[in-house]
Design a protein around this motif. Structure first.
Motif, PDB file in Angstrom:
ATOM      1  N   ASN A   1       3.793  -2.377 -10.344  1.00 41.54           N
ATOM      2  CA  ASN A   1       4.286  -3.681  -9.915  1.00 41.54           C
ATOM      3  C   ASN A   1       5.806  -3.639  -9.701  1.00 41.54           C
ATOM      4  O   ASN A   1       6.462  -4.666  -9.772  1.00 41.54           O
ATOM      5  N   ALA A   2       6.326  -2.431  -9.479  1.00 44.60           N
ATOM      6  CA  ALA A   2       7.761  -2.240  -9.298  1.00 44.60           C
ATOM      7  C   ALA A   2       8.538  -2.746 -10.500  1.00 44.60           C
ATOM      8  O   ALA A   2       9.695  -3.153 -10.383  1.00 44.60           O
ATOM      9  N   GLU A   3       7.892  -2.728 -11.674  1.00 41.11           N
ATOM     10  CA  GLU A   3       8.562  -3.251 -12.863  1.00 41.11           C
ATOM     11  C   GLU A   3       9.461  -2.192 -13.500  1.00 41.11           C
ATOM     12  O   GLU A   3      10.215  -2.482 -14.410  1.00 41.11           O
ATOM     13  N   GLY A   4       9.380  -0.951 -12.993  1.00 42.86           N
ATOM     14  CA  GLY A   4      10.230   0.105 -13.526  1.00 42.86           C
ATOM     15  C   GLY A   4       9.548   0.864 -14.629  1.00 42.86           C
ATOM     16  O   GLY A   4       8.719   0.313 -15.358  1.00 42.86           O
TER      17      GLY A   4
ATOM     18  N   ALA B   1       9.984  -5.191   3.147  1.00 45.92           N
ATOM     19  CA  ALA B   1       9.426  -6.552   3.069  1.00 45.92           C
ATOM     20  C   ALA B   1       8.680  -6.749   1.757  1.00 45.92           C
ATOM     21  O   ALA B   1       8.806  -7.795   1.106  1.00 45.92           O
ATOM     22  N   TYR B   2       7.939  -5.727   1.349  1.00 43.09           N
ATOM     23  CA  TYR B   2       7.199  -5.838   0.096  1.00 43.09           C
ATOM     24  C   TYR B   2       8.150  -6.000  -1.085  1.00 43.09           C
ATOM     25  O   TYR B   2       7.981  -6.898  -1.922  1.00 43.09           O
ATOM     26  N   VAL B   3       9.166  -5.138  -1.155  1.00 47.73           N
ATOM     27  CA  VAL B   3      10.097  -5.212  -2.288  1.00 47.73           C
ATOM     28  C   VAL B   3      10.854  -6.525  -2.263  1.00 47.73           C
ATOM     29  O   VAL B   3      11.061  -7.158  -3.303  1.00 47.73           O
TER      30      VAL B   3
ATOM     31  N   PRO C   1      14.031   2.782 -12.024  1.00 50.83           N
ATOM     32  CA  PRO C   1      14.389   1.398 -12.360  1.00 50.83           C
ATOM     33  C   PRO C   1      13.434   0.406 -11.709  1.00 50.83           C
ATOM     34  O   PRO C   1      12.711   0.749 -10.771  1.00 50.83           O
ATOM     35  N   THR C   2      13.482  -0.813 -12.192  1.00 53.94           N
ATOM     36  CA  THR C   2      12.688  -1.874 -11.560  1.00 53.94           C
ATOM     37  C   THR C   2      13.276  -2.179 -10.187  1.00 53.94           C
ATOM     38  O   THR C   2      14.475  -2.040  -9.961  1.00 53.94           O
ATOM     39  N   LEU C   3      12.394  -2.577  -9.271  1.00 53.03           N
ATOM     40  CA  LEU C   3      12.860  -2.907  -7.939  1.00 53.03           C
ATOM     41  C   LEU C   3      12.783  -4.401  -7.676  1.00 53.03           C
ATOM     42  O   LEU C   3      13.052  -4.851  -6.569  1.00 53.03           O
ATOM     43  N   VAL C   4      12.436  -5.168  -8.720  1.00 56.15           N
ATOM     44  CA  VAL C   4      12.369  -6.616  -8.527  1.00 56.15           C
ATOM     45  C   VAL C   4      13.801  -7.132  -8.356  1.00 56.15           C
ATOM     46  O   VAL C   4      14.649  -6.909  -9.220  1.00 56.15           O
ATOM     47  N   GLY C   5      14.075  -7.734  -7.219  1.00 57.82           N
ATOM     48  CA  GLY C   5      15.397  -8.307  -6.991  1.00 57.82           C
ATOM     49  C   GLY C   5      16.405  -7.363  -6.344  1.00 57.82           C
ATOM     50  O   GLY C   5      17.550  -7.739  -6.149  1.00 57.82           O
TER      51      GLY C   5
ATOM     52  N   ASN D   1       0.823  -1.208   0.000  1.00 60.11           N
ATOM     53  CA  ASN D   1       0.000   0.000   0.000  1.00 60.11           C
ATOM     54  C   ASN D   1       0.859   1.261   0.000  1.00 60.11           C
ATOM     55  O   ASN D   1       0.611   2.204  -0.753  1.00 60.11           O
ATOM     56  N   LEU D   2       1.881   1.248   0.877  1.00 58.17           N
ATOM     57  CA  LEU D   2       2.794   2.398   0.920  1.00 58.17           C
ATOM     58  C   LEU D   2       3.475   2.583  -0.428  1.00 58.17           C
ATOM     59  O   LEU D   2       3.637   3.701  -0.924  1.00 58.17           O
ATOM     60  N   PHE D   3       3.876   1.457  -1.010  1.00 61.53           N
ATOM     61  CA  PHE D   3       4.570   1.497  -2.294  1.00 61.53           C
ATOM     62  C   PHE D   3       3.689   2.137  -3.357  1.00 61.53           C
ATOM     63  O   PHE D   3       4.118   3.029  -4.093  1.00 61.53           O
ATOM     64  N   LEU D   4       2.432   1.680  -3.411  1.00 58.38           N
ATOM     65  CA  LEU D   4       1.520   2.211  -4.426  1.00 58.38           C
ATOM     66  C   LEU D   4       1.297   3.703  -4.226  1.00 58.38           C
ATOM     67  O   LEU D   4       1.201   4.469  -5.184  1.00 58.38           O
ATOM     68  N   ALA D   5       1.272   4.131  -2.955  1.00 51.99           N
ATOM     69  CA  ALA D   5       1.002   5.538  -2.688  1.00 51.99           C
ATOM     70  C   ALA D   5       2.212   6.423  -2.936  1.00 51.99           C
ATOM     71  O   ALA D   5       2.078   7.574  -3.350  1.00 51.99           O
ATOM     72  N   ASN D   6       3.415   5.913  -2.695  1.00 55.87           N
ATOM     73  CA  ASN D   6       4.584   6.790  -2.695  1.00 55.87           C
ATOM     74  C   ASN D   6       5.621   6.513  -3.778  1.00 55.87           C
ATOM     75  O   ASN D   6       6.429   7.376  -4.091  1.00 55.87           O
ATOM     76  N   CYS D   7       5.653   5.282  -4.274  1.00 57.02           N
ATOM     77  CA  CYS D   7       6.780   4.914  -5.133  1.00 57.02           C
ATOM     78  C   CYS D   7       6.355   4.545  -6.551  1.00 57.02           C
ATOM     79  O   CYS D   7       7.145   4.616  -7.485  1.00 57.02           O
ATOM     80  N   ALA D   8       5.099   4.120  -6.687  1.00 57.06           N
ATOM     81  CA  ALA D   8       4.681   3.495  -7.939  1.00 57.06           C
ATOM     82  C   ALA D   8       4.726   4.451  -9.118  1.00 57.06           C
ATOM     83  O   ALA D   8       4.889   4.026 -10.256  1.00 57.06           O
ATOM     84  N   SER D   9       4.617   5.764  -8.855  1.00 56.39           N
ATOM     85  CA  SER D   9       4.588   6.696  -9.983  1.00 56.39           C
ATOM     86  C   SER D   9       5.878   6.633 -10.793  1.00 56.39           C
ATOM     87  O   SER D   9       5.858   6.874 -11.990  1.00 56.39           O
ATOM     88  N   CYS D  10       6.963   6.338 -10.149  1.00 59.29           N
ATOM     89  CA  CYS D  10       8.234   6.228 -10.894  1.00 59.29           C
ATOM     90  C   CYS D  10       8.625   4.770 -11.126  1.00 59.29           C
ATOM     91  O   CYS D  10       9.150   4.420 -12.181  1.00 59.29           O
TER      92      CYS D  10
END
Lengths: 589, 268
Positions: free
Chosen positions: B66-69, B119-121, B74-78, B53-62
């Motif tokens: 789905n943290a795919e970048g 934890a989410y990432v 950049p992508t945050l997967v891994g 939830n925090l990610f979607l609110a604060n980080c997802a715009s960049c």
């Protein structure tokens, strides 16, 4: 039994033989210990000559003294440091009291410097006095040099002393470099590494010279002991010798003085060395020593423990040389990499390094040393000069000096390009490009601005002489006009503003004689005339007595009682007369 | 054996053999390879959900929903929990605006929120985890072996870090406005995380370059250096000869000229 035969008959004839000597001895001015010493050394005459020497008073004449005293401070503290410093690159484990380095294998030079800093009483303070003293020594040398340059004190008969000073300033820098390389810490080792690269960049012989200096491949174990000999023996000996000659020549030439009433080319107005300057100079020595000690007690310099021991693999960000070598480091940072090229098979010309490191030093000091000779050739001035120029009265020289300093400063600041980048949040690439551009366009701009400022200051001097000093008093007239009252200058105030001479450009001599044959020196003379034109084409002549008289006359005619130079109405004589009467009335109130 | 030998020319034999070889090699690799990518630490599913939830609110715009970048991030997967913890706990993320480099900033989240984000990432893909407490504990000077460890840390620091971060960790310039920041504000955990994740221009120092013990020694060296009293007096920013030269010109010469002027004014 005595060896003298008291009863020799001819003794009486010789009774007077020694009278002259005896009389001379009895009238000797010195008694006591001074007399005893003089009888054996014969220094009284010379010393009394020196002690009666008159020196003029001005703060800028003391810049050289600052240099002299800080050099003495360095000599004293340096002697202390030699008691403990071990100039050896043998590896030993560090076991002193600085915890973050305990057990690390370091060179003996580094270990002994750490011991001086942490385990020898007063060692760190003395080390810091030595290093701060060295920085201030060279700062003062350069400031003194600038003073001598801008006041024209290098002119005949002092050209040789200027050359001595030039060599002294270069030796001081080399002495400093040799000194800060000795502790064998990471920063100074990086400096030596850089020096090795500079030497290797010399075409053809570079690698041989490098092997010669380092006694084999870099780093070897020879460089610290060698630099130690250079630092404590070779260069100090030359420095002190040249410095003595420098001072002796000052005594021989007598000190220069700023222009002023009663000061001429043939006298020196000031106070004798004894007692005035002995007290002042002695006091100033303690002041310099005190200030350097205070700075050293409060501010860290060269924290070699934080740098760590030298090892050819690491290097630290912000690796810079001490300030006086900064200009060479900056030149190196500004030189583009593509200056390096390969020719004749695989022969590399490192022109990206060589001009900035090896060539720059002799060029810079060569130009500085040659300047007096160039100027005297251009101006054709072969007279002796003991009166100093005010910098504004030699606009072209002042402008050349400022242009040179600008060029130097561009190189100097380029050495700190990384710190400028990080502190001002700029791109280091942009800073480097900007400084490269500035290196070429900065000096001409500085030249032009300085010359214009000098000329306008000269014009301001003229105005001041002709129309008096602005008093800041504004008068309002019945018709509503305002005017500022100008007070006349006293003759003493006026003198420094009108005493100088402004040469006119040399005229080209006839290029062909009456038979149409080219003069053999025509080409040289043409160049000289061109340069003379460059020097003196823009001239603001000082006010002549006739001009002054005319200005006063114009003022005084309507009301003879009005003091000279009361207002500036020279150019508006018509309206001036009426205005004058009003002002004169006011004055009578 | 006979049955195997009889079928050795079977058309499928080569394929089976290939498959077997790949399985053995891959299995052996996974067994022998150093474990530099920690699996996601065991955290509650709630934390992961909060983090999302925090990610979607604060980080997802960049970084993308789905943290795919995206083009801006950049992508945050891994990238792992360590990276998130470093970037967010130093205030570098969320980034105020595009820049050559993310500067240290005011921290926008509290510890629980940072842990949830991490934890989410980390749940998106395996990456370096938050370091264990024992490696981020500063070794205190005092005993000979501790002093030795600190000195070793100093050597590691000078060889690997000082060329960008400066001998005293005061920071240094990189190309085109990028820079290695000063280390005096960084916590031991942040220093460790920076080493394993290599944020921005920094290279990654994984456990094969510098062992966890080595990293702990570097951290302890920096702490010991920071705790040293400035025996020489004020440090002038630990910037080396540039600040010293500036000081000599401005204050050294300035004070002495003031003295000369004063002395010149003194009546003879």
């Amino acid at each position: 039994m005595t060896t003298i035969n008291e009863s020799r008959p001819a003794q009486g004839l010789r009774a007077d033989d020694r009278r002259d000597e005896q009389v001379h001895e009895s009238t000797k001015p010195l008694g006591g210990i001074a007399g005893w010493v003089d009888d054996r050394v014969g220094a009284a005459k010379g010393v009394s000559f020196l002690l009666k020497k008159v020196f003029p008073d001005h703060w800028s004449f003391m810049l050289g003294e600052i240099a002299m005293y800080s050099m003495i401070v360095c000599l004293l503290t340096g002697a202390f440091l030699t008691f403990w410093f071990v100039p050896s690159q043998t590896l030993v484990p560090y076991d002193g009291s600085y915890i973050p380095l305990q057990g690390v294998m370091v060179s003996d030079a580094y270990r002994s410097t750490l011991d001086i800093s942490f385990d020898i009483r007063g060692g760190l303070l003395i080390r810091q006095i030595h290093h701060w003293g060295a920085l201030i020594f060279i700062v003062a040398v350069f400031a003194h040099m600038a003073r001598v340059f801008f006041t024209g004190a290098f002119r005949k008969p002092r050209e040789i002393n200027w050359v001595f000073g030039t060599i002294l300033s270069m030796l001081a820098c080399i002495e400093g470099f040799a000194g800060y390389s000795l502790p064998d810490d990471l920063l100074s080792g990086t400096g030596i590494r850089a020096m090795n690269g500079f030497v290797q960049s010399i075409p053809v012989v570079g690698s041989y010279v490098s092997y010669f200096i380092f006694g084999g491949a870099f780093p070897g174990e020879a460089i610290v002991p060698r630099l130690y000999s250079v630092h404590i023996l070779l260069i100090p000996a030359i420095l002190i010798g040249l410095f003595t000659a420098h001072i002796l020549l000052v005594f021989v030439h007598k000190h220069t003085q700023y222009p002023g009433p009663g000061r001429t080319n043939t006298n020196v107005v000031g106070y004798p060395l004894m007692p005035v300057y002995i007290a002042k100079a002695g006091g100033f020595f303690f002041m310099v020593f005190g200030v350097i000690t205070l700075i050293s007690a409060l501010f860290t310099i060269n924290p070699i423990w934080a740098y760590g021991p030298y090892d050819p693999s690491p290097v630290t960000a912000g690796s810079q040389p001490d300030w006086y070598m900064g200009f060479a480091d900056g030149a190196l940072r500004l030189l583009p990499g593509w200056f390096e090229f390969v020719s004749w098979g695989d022969f590399t010309w490192s022109m990206n390094i060589f001009p900035g490191s090896i060539l720059l030093l002799p060029i810079m000091w060569g130009v500085i040393g040659a300047y007096p000779f160039v100027e005297s050739w251009v101006t054709g001035d072969k007279r002796e000069h003991h009166l100093l120029d005010r910098p504004r009265n030699a606009p072209t020289r002042t402008a050349i000096g400022v242009a040179g300093i600008t060029m130097y400063c561009v190189l100097f600041f380029a050495a700190g390009n990384d710190l400028i980048a990080i502190k001002l949040h700029l791109s280091i690439n942009d800073i480097t490009m900007a400084l490269r551009t500035l290196f070429f366009i900065g000096p001409p701009i500085a030249f032009w601005i300085t010359k214009r400022i000098c000329l306008s200051l000269q014009r301001a001097d003229r105005e001041k002489v002709l129309h008096g000093r602005e008093t800041g008093t504004i008068w309002r007239y019945p018709d509503g006009r305002f005017e500022e009252i100008h007070a006349p200058l006293t003759p003493n105030e006026r003198w420094p503003l009108v005493q100088h001479e402004v040469p006119e450009p040399l005229q080209i001599i006839a290029e062909k004689d009456e038979n149409g044959v080219d003069s053999p020196i025509a080409r040289k003379e043409r160049l000289r005339a061109k340069l003379s034109h460059f020097y003196f084409v823009d001239r603001v002549a000082p006010v002549t007595p006739a001009e002054l008289e005319a200005a006063h006359h114009a003022h005084d005619e309507p009301h003879a009682a009005l003091p000279a130079g009361e207002h500036e109405a020279l150019e508006s004589t018509g309206a001036g007369a009426e205005r004058e009467s009003i002002k004169a009335d006011k004055r009578l109130d | 054996m006979n049955a195997l030998a009889a079928r050795r020319r079977h058309p499928a034999a080569i394929a089976v053999l290939l498959l077997l070889g790949l399985l053995v090699t891959g299995g052996a690799y996974s067994f022998f390879a150093p474990k530099d990518a920690n699996a996601a630490p065991t955290v509650s599913a709630d934390a992961v959900q909060d983090g999302k939830n925090l990610f979607l609110a604060n980080c997802a715009s960049c970084h993308g929903v789905n943290a795919e970048g995206t083009k801006s991030g950049p992508t945050l997967v891994g990238v792992g929990a360590a990276s998130v913890d470093f970037q967010v706990s130093t205030g570098r993320m969320p980034l105020a605006g595009p820049n050559v480099q993310a500067p240290v900033n005011k921290v926008k989240f509290d510890e629980t929120e940072i842990a949830a984000l991490a934890a989410y990432v980390a749940s998106l893909g395996a990456g370096p985890g938050i370091p264990e407490e024992k490696w981020t504990t500063v070794i205190q000077p005092g005993t000979p072996e501790n002093n030795k460890a600190i000195a070793t840390g100093g050597e590691i620091f000078r060889v690997n870090c000082a060329m960008c971060h400066n001998f005293a960790g005061a920071g240094g310039a990189l190309t085109r406005g990028k820079y290695a920041p000063a280390l005096d504000e960084a916590t031991p955990r942040q220093i460790y995380e920076a080493m394993v994740t290599g944020p921005q221009s920094m290279p990654v120092f994984n456990d094969r370059n510098i062992s966890p013990e080595g990293k702990q020694q570097v951290i302890s060296y920096l702490a010991a250096q920071r705790d040293q009293t400035n025996v020489g007096g004020f440090s002038l920013g630990n910037l080396g000869p540039v600040s010293e030269g500036l000081f000599a010109w401005v204050f050294g010469l300035g004070i002495l000229i003031a003295g000369a002027v004063w002395l010149g004014k003194k009546a003879a």
